[in-house]
Design an enzyme around this catalytic site. Structure first.
Site, mmCIF file in Angstrom:
data_model
loop_
_atom_site.group_PDB
_atom_site.id
_atom_site.type_symbol
_atom_site.label_atom_id
_atom_site.label_comp_id
_atom_site.label_asym_id
_atom_site.label_seq_id
_atom_site.Cartn_x
_atom_site.Cartn_y
_atom_site.Cartn_z
ATOM 1 N N ARG A 93 14.155 53.495 -10.606
ATOM 2 C CA ARG A 93 13.543 52.838 -9.451
ATOM 3 C C ARG A 93 12.286 52.071 -9.845
ATOM 4 O O ARG A 93 12.242 50.855 -9.832
ATOM 5 C CB ARG A 93 13.228 53.889 -8.372
ATOM 6 C CG ARG A 93 12.927 53.302 -6.981
ATOM 7 C CD ARG A 93 11.497 52.864 -6.793
ATOM 8 N NE ARG A 93 10.542 53.946 -6.983
ATOM 9 C CZ ARG A 93 9.232 53.750 -7.016
ATOM 10 N NH1 ARG A 93 8.712 52.525 -6.894
ATOM 11 N NH2 ARG A 93 8.397 54.775 -7.220
ATOM 12 N N ASP A 94 11.258 52.792 -10.269
ATOM 13 C CA ASP A 94 9.981 52.168 -10.582
ATOM 14 C C ASP A 94 10.084 51.268 -11.808
ATOM 15 O O ASP A 94 9.370 50.267 -11.918
ATOM 16 C CB ASP A 94 8.929 53.260 -10.814
ATOM 17 C CG ASP A 94 7.516 52.720 -10.819
ATOM 18 O OD1 ASP A 94 7.302 51.572 -10.403
ATOM 19 O OD2 ASP A 94 6.614 53.458 -11.244
ATOM 20 N N HIS A 108 1.063 60.634 -11.873
ATOM 21 C CA HIS A 108 1.840 59.444 -12.223
ATOM 22 C C HIS A 108 0.893 58.480 -12.947
ATOM 23 O O HIS A 108 0.151 57.732 -12.310
ATOM 24 C CB HIS A 108 2.388 58.808 -10.937
ATOM 25 C CG HIS A 108 3.289 57.637 -11.150
ATOM 26 N ND1 HIS A 108 4.601 57.622 -10.721
ATOM 27 C CD2 HIS A 108 3.087 56.423 -11.728
ATOM 28 C CE1 HIS A 108 5.155 56.466 -11.020
ATOM 29 N NE2 HIS A 108 4.240 55.711 -11.633
ATOM 30 N N HIS A 133 -0.170 55.441 -15.734
ATOM 31 C CA HIS A 133 0.223 54.242 -16.460
ATOM 32 C C HIS A 133 -0.588 54.169 -17.746
ATOM 33 O O HIS A 133 -1.681 54.735 -17.844
ATOM 34 C CB HIS A 133 -0.003 52.997 -15.600
ATOM 35 C CG HIS A 133 1.017 52.851 -14.511
ATOM 36 N ND1 HIS A 133 1.457 51.632 -14.055
ATOM 37 C CD2 HIS A 133 1.696 53.771 -13.787
ATOM 38 C CE1 HIS A 133 2.351 51.795 -13.106
ATOM 39 N NE2 HIS A 133 2.509 53.097 -12.915
ATOM 40 N N CYS A 178 3.864 47.777 -11.760
ATOM 41 C CA CYS A 178 3.706 47.631 -10.316
ATOM 42 C C CYS A 178 3.699 46.155 -9.972
ATOM 43 O O CYS A 178 2.829 45.413 -10.434
ATOM 44 C CB CYS A 178 2.410 48.282 -9.831
ATOM 45 S SG CYS A 178 2.157 48.066 -8.053
ATOM 46 N N ASN A 188 4.750 52.441 -17.167
ATOM 47 C CA ASN A 188 4.572 53.852 -16.896
ATOM 48 C C ASN A 188 4.516 54.647 -18.196
ATOM 49 O O ASN A 188 4.929 54.177 -19.255
ATOM 50 C CB ASN A 188 5.763 54.369 -16.080
ATOM 51 C CG ASN A 188 5.800 53.833 -14.681
ATOM 52 O OD1 ASN A 188 4.932 54.126 -13.880
ATOM 53 N ND2 ASN A 188 6.809 53.041 -14.364
#
Length: 312
Positions: A26-27, A218, A220, A251, A260
């Site tokens: 997804r991300d 989460h 980065h 993002c 990520n």
């Protein structure tokens, strides 16, 4: 190192097991310029599950206009029947939730912000307005017996507002938890956190009555701090860590955000600490090399590069 595995040297006080919340499908894929075929996405998720990842965020039910890379959510989910993993999906609003529930989804996530600037950029709402929008989504999901995760972005810094006060993070986190979220994921969206900052945020959340058992992190890797920040979080009792296979993602609404934390890099560190994840690093690395071939570029993960040099 023996057979591609680190020497195991545990650190006292750390969790004995960590659940990795895999966000690559997804991300990661939502940031690709080209749309990845739905068949490849489904195979990616199956391979991640076969590598031992027990939670894999599959897709998003956002309007195709905003994230065209994930416009195939309705086609993808039925293709994942039989996958032995939890398959949460992101939903932006009540309409997204309706679409997800119609497909039998049992876990969802909403995506909020602790800063006004990012709430406006990402949701075209204030922080208060976004929480008001999430309230019926969370309530309806809970009534349907669906687990709800709340993402909180910009917890450590904002490209428009700069440093974010830890008290501000704690206040918004408490409000999102009070809506009924089962878990909160604290996002370092632009990758500016450092270990002491992580500890300060987690301490403030604890003081605000947010149990560490309900938290995930989460990170980065913009400044190469994602692993050190993760270790800081583990030392504060966090047991759930978000990561993306091969280091995919960033993002789309924060241009300074880079990839990520790579799942392989995380697993290497956790394996070395003797922390169980259930993940087979060899299979995971092979999966990221396979996906890198479909994307036409090498994986940015240092562990993937070390264990399986890629020629693309």
């Amino acid at each position: 190192m023996i057979d591609g595995l680190p020497m195991v040297v545990p650190e006292p006080g750390l969790p004995d097991r960590v659940r990795i919340h895999e966000v690559g499908p997804r991300d990661g894929l939502q940031n690709e310029k080209a749309v990845v075929p739905v068949e490849v996405k489904a195979e990616f998720i199956r391979r991640l599950a076969d590598a031992g990842l027990a939670t894999i965020e599959a897709t998003s039910f956002v309007h195709p206009k905003w994230v065209p890379q994930l416009a195939d959510a309705e086609r993808l989910m039925p293709m994942l029947d039989g996958v032995a993993a939890r398959l949460p999906v992101l939903v932006p609003n009540e309409r997204g939730l309706e679409r997800a529930l119609a497909l039998g989804v049992r876990e969802i996530a909403v995506f909020g912000s602790v800063t006004e600037s990012f709430a406006k950029a990402n949701l075209n709402r204030t922080v208060d307005e976004s929480l008001e929008m999430f309230a019926p989504v969370v309530a309806t999901a809970r009534e349907a017996g669906v687990t709800v995760r709340g993402y909180l972005s910009m917890c450590f810094g904002d490209p428009w507002e700069g440093a974010v006060p830890v008290g501000q993070v704690a206040r918004v986190a408490r409000r999102l938890l009070d809506l009924g979220c089962d878990e909160l994921s604290l996002g370092d969206t632009i990758g500016v956190a450092t270990p002491g900052h992580v500890g300060a945020v987690l301490t403030a959340l604890g003081a605000a009555g947010v149990p560490v058992e309900r938290l995930a992190v989460h990170f980065h890797d913009t400044y190469g701090q994602a692993l050190s920040n993760t270790l800081a979080a583990l030392r504060h009792g966090v047991r759930v860590v978000d990561a993306s296979a091969g280091g995919l993602g960033g993002c789309p609404y924060a241009k300074s955000a880079t990839g990520n934390l790579a799942t392989e890099d995380l697993v290497w560190m956790l394996d070395g600490l003797g922390i169980e994840t259930g993940v087979d690093l060899g299979r995971l690395t092979a999966t990221s090399v396979w996906m890198a071939g479909h994307l036409g570029r090498p994986s940015p993960s240092r562990t993937v590069r070390a264990l399986s040099p890629q020629e693309l």
